[in-house]
Scaffold this motif. Structure first.
Motif, PDB file in Angstrom:
ATOM      1  N   PRO A 107       0.826  -1.214   0.000  1.00  0.00           N
ATOM      2  CA  PRO A 107       0.000   0.000   0.000  1.00  0.00           C
ATOM      3  C   PRO A 107       0.858   1.262   0.000  1.00  0.00           C
TER       4      PRO A 107
ATOM      5  N   SER B 135      -8.166  -8.833  -5.790  1.00  0.00           N
ATOM      6  CA  SER B 135      -9.286  -7.973  -5.400  1.00  0.00           C
ATOM      7  C   SER B 135      -8.838  -6.798  -4.539  1.00  0.00           C
ATOM      8  N   LEU B 136      -7.628  -6.880  -3.983  1.00  0.00           N
ATOM      9  CA  LEU B 136      -7.125  -5.822  -3.107  1.00  0.00           C
ATOM     10  C   LEU B 136      -6.224  -4.826  -3.823  1.00  0.00           C
TER      11      LEU B 136
ATOM     12  N   ARG C 168      -5.829  -0.898  -3.070  1.00  0.00           N
ATOM     13  CA  ARG C 168      -6.265  -0.596  -1.709  1.00  0.00           C
ATOM     14  C   ARG C 168      -5.075  -0.082  -0.894  1.00  0.00           C
ATOM     15  N   ASP C 169      -5.041   1.197  -0.648  1.00  0.00           N
ATOM     16  CA  ASP C 169      -3.938   1.781   0.120  1.00  0.00           C
ATOM     17  C   ASP C 169      -4.295   2.013   1.578  1.00  0.00           C
ATOM     18  N   ASP C 170      -5.459   1.469   1.995  1.00  0.00           N
ATOM     19  CA  ASP C 170      -5.870   1.603   3.393  1.00  0.00           C
ATOM     20  C   ASP C 170      -5.571   0.348   4.198  1.00  0.00           C
ATOM     21  N   LEU C 171      -4.834  -0.593   3.625  1.00  0.00           N
ATOM     22  CA  LEU C 171      -4.597  -1.874   4.283  1.00  0.00           C
ATOM     23  C   LEU C 171      -3.554  -1.736   5.393  1.00  0.00           C
TER      24      LEU C 171
ATOM     25  N   GLU D  29      -7.251  -8.473   4.338  1.00  0.00           N
ATOM     26  CA  GLU D  29      -7.606  -7.094   4.702  1.00  0.00           C
ATOM     27  C   GLU D  29      -7.238  -6.775   6.146  1.00  0.00           C
TER      28      GLU D  29
END
Length: 435
Positions: free
Chosen positions: A77, A252-253, A256-259, A434
């Motif tokens: 991320p 699917s991730l 996503r930089d909020d992980l 996640e």
């Protein structure tokens, strides 16, 4: 449990995931094809391949490494610190089968045959009287590799007629050397015939082929089974079912930089014969990749130690569903059912790496995804198999949990699972990655 009742309350995957699994199985007749199939899916969502021989940078985004029949992929991320822990899904790309020997051309009594060696703990009888193809990779003089897949009836291991073995139904005894060599034609045996044929199929010159890693596979396609199509029959579910689910979960991730963790797919080769290979779980590949990722982001050994200390791995491999004709072979209080969700695999002698803390991590992921789950323990009077889980835990000092999908006919040329379980597993893996 019906498909409707099994559908998770959260997560990106439904029965369409199982349809895609069928395509993945068909496209992946060897570990090398499985790795290529996984990489293709990751490339489509922005992952890029990095070479082990190149210098790595600390940029964010999806990256992957391929070595032979193994792939390690990870998503960093934006702004991830050097000590950010990993969430890993481990699996393996190989399945028990018949593999071509260094001098493959043989024959007897006017039949042309291919010399094969037994790979892993395969159920030998399941390869009898079955239409077989041939797949793997060819290595050329310049060191390049070329995938080849003859996905049509080419080989057959013929069983002896009952008229010549009247006691066969009282117990079939197969000699691994004499009885398992497939036929592929009639006539005189000529040295070099098989590789010349395979090279032509791959579109390369046979004179340039100096090495090969070839194996047979059943050519009948995966298929839904049962009155309500609630079952899935197909090859190599042990363990491409997990490789496919983990690939889909990681893909699917992307973006996503909020992980809070760095999600990782670690799919190894050679699990079926002990993992002792540079592409196996006992090799250094995973540790090297994780460490290099830390150092590429400016980390120190202290950052590496912090990252590993906070890392958790789910070792995802198939397990045994309760068999209706052999229920006495299972622990009486642990009877995993197909379409009952993924299984948590426990063995206190560390054939599986799960402990109470790992159980809590897995339970939390399934609860978050709205996915049912089950427990598997072997009967005390039956030996327990093992996985990459204990190896990963011991080699890297990483907390590891063994899970998977319950199937029947494990190590057969054609295995059986519940049609809902693949997407239930994939949804649980997304929730785990996640955090």
């Amino acid at each position: 449990m019906s498909s409707a009742a099994s559908r998770p309350t959260a997560g990106p995957f439904d029965r369409g995931h199982t349809d895609d699994l069928m395509a993945f199985l068909t496209a992946s007749p060897s570990p090398y094809h499985a790795v290529a199939s996984a990489a293709d899916r990751l490339e489509k969502v922005g992952f890029r391949r990095v070479e082990e021989t190149a210098a790595w940078d600390g940029t964010s985004g999806g990256k992957y490494v391929i070595r032979g029949g193994a792939i390690i992929a990870w998503y960093v991320p934006e702004g991830a610190a050097a000590h950010t822990p990993y969430r890993i899904v481990g699996a393996h790309t190989d399945s028990p089968n018949l593999r071509v020997k260094p001098q493959p051309d043989m024959g007897a009594q006017g039949w042309r045959q291919v010399a094969v060696e037994i790979y892993g703990g395969t159920l030998l009888n399941t390869w009898l009287d079955r239409d077989l193809g041939l797949a793997g990779r060819l290595t050329l003089r310049d060191g390049s590799h070329h995938l080849v897949n003859v996905d049509r009836p080419l080989l057959r291991v013929p069983q002896l007629a009952i008229h010549l073995d009247r006691q066969v139904n009282d117990g079939l005894k197969l000699d691994r050397q004499r009885h398992m060599q497939p036929i592929w034609g009639i006539g005189q045996v000529h040295e070099g015939d098989l590789i010349e044929f395979v090279a032509a199929e791959a579109g390369v010159d046979a004179e340039d082929v100096t090495g090969w890693d070839l194996m047979v596979h059943a050519v009948d396609a995966p298929a839904y089974l049962g009155r309500d199509r609630e079952l899935l029959a197909g090859p190599r579910m042990d363990n491409l079912l997990s490789v496919h689910a983990a690939t889909a979960a990681l893909a699917s991730l992307a973006g996503r930089d909020d992980l809070p963790y760095i999600p990782v797919l670690a799919a190894f080769d050679h699990e079926e014969n002990g993992s002792e290979a540079d592409t196996g779980a006992q090799g250094p590949l995973l540790g090297n990749v994780l460490e290099r990722s830390v150092y590429a982001r400016g980390g120190s050994y202290e950052d590496r130690a912090r990252a590993f200390a906070g890392t958790v791995c789910l070792s995802s491999d198939t397990g045994h569903a309760v068999h209706p004709n052999y229920a006495e072979r299972h622990d009486p209080t642990h009877h995993p059912r197909v379409n009952g969700g993924p299984i948590l695999k426990v063995n206190v002698n560390q054939r599986y790496a799960t402990d109470g803390s790992g159980r809590a991590v897995f339970a939390a992921a399934c609860e978050k995804a709205g996915v049912p789950w089950q427990s598997f323990v072997s009967s005390n009077d039956m030996p327990c198999g093992t996985t990459i889980g204990p190896i990963t835990a011991a080699r890297h000092g990483i907390s590891t949990v063994d899970i998977g999908v319950a199937i029947l006919s494990m190590h057969s040329a054609r295995e059986l699972c519940g049609a809902d379980d693949p997407y239930l597993l994939a949804n649980a893996l997304v929730a785990f990655l996640e955090g």
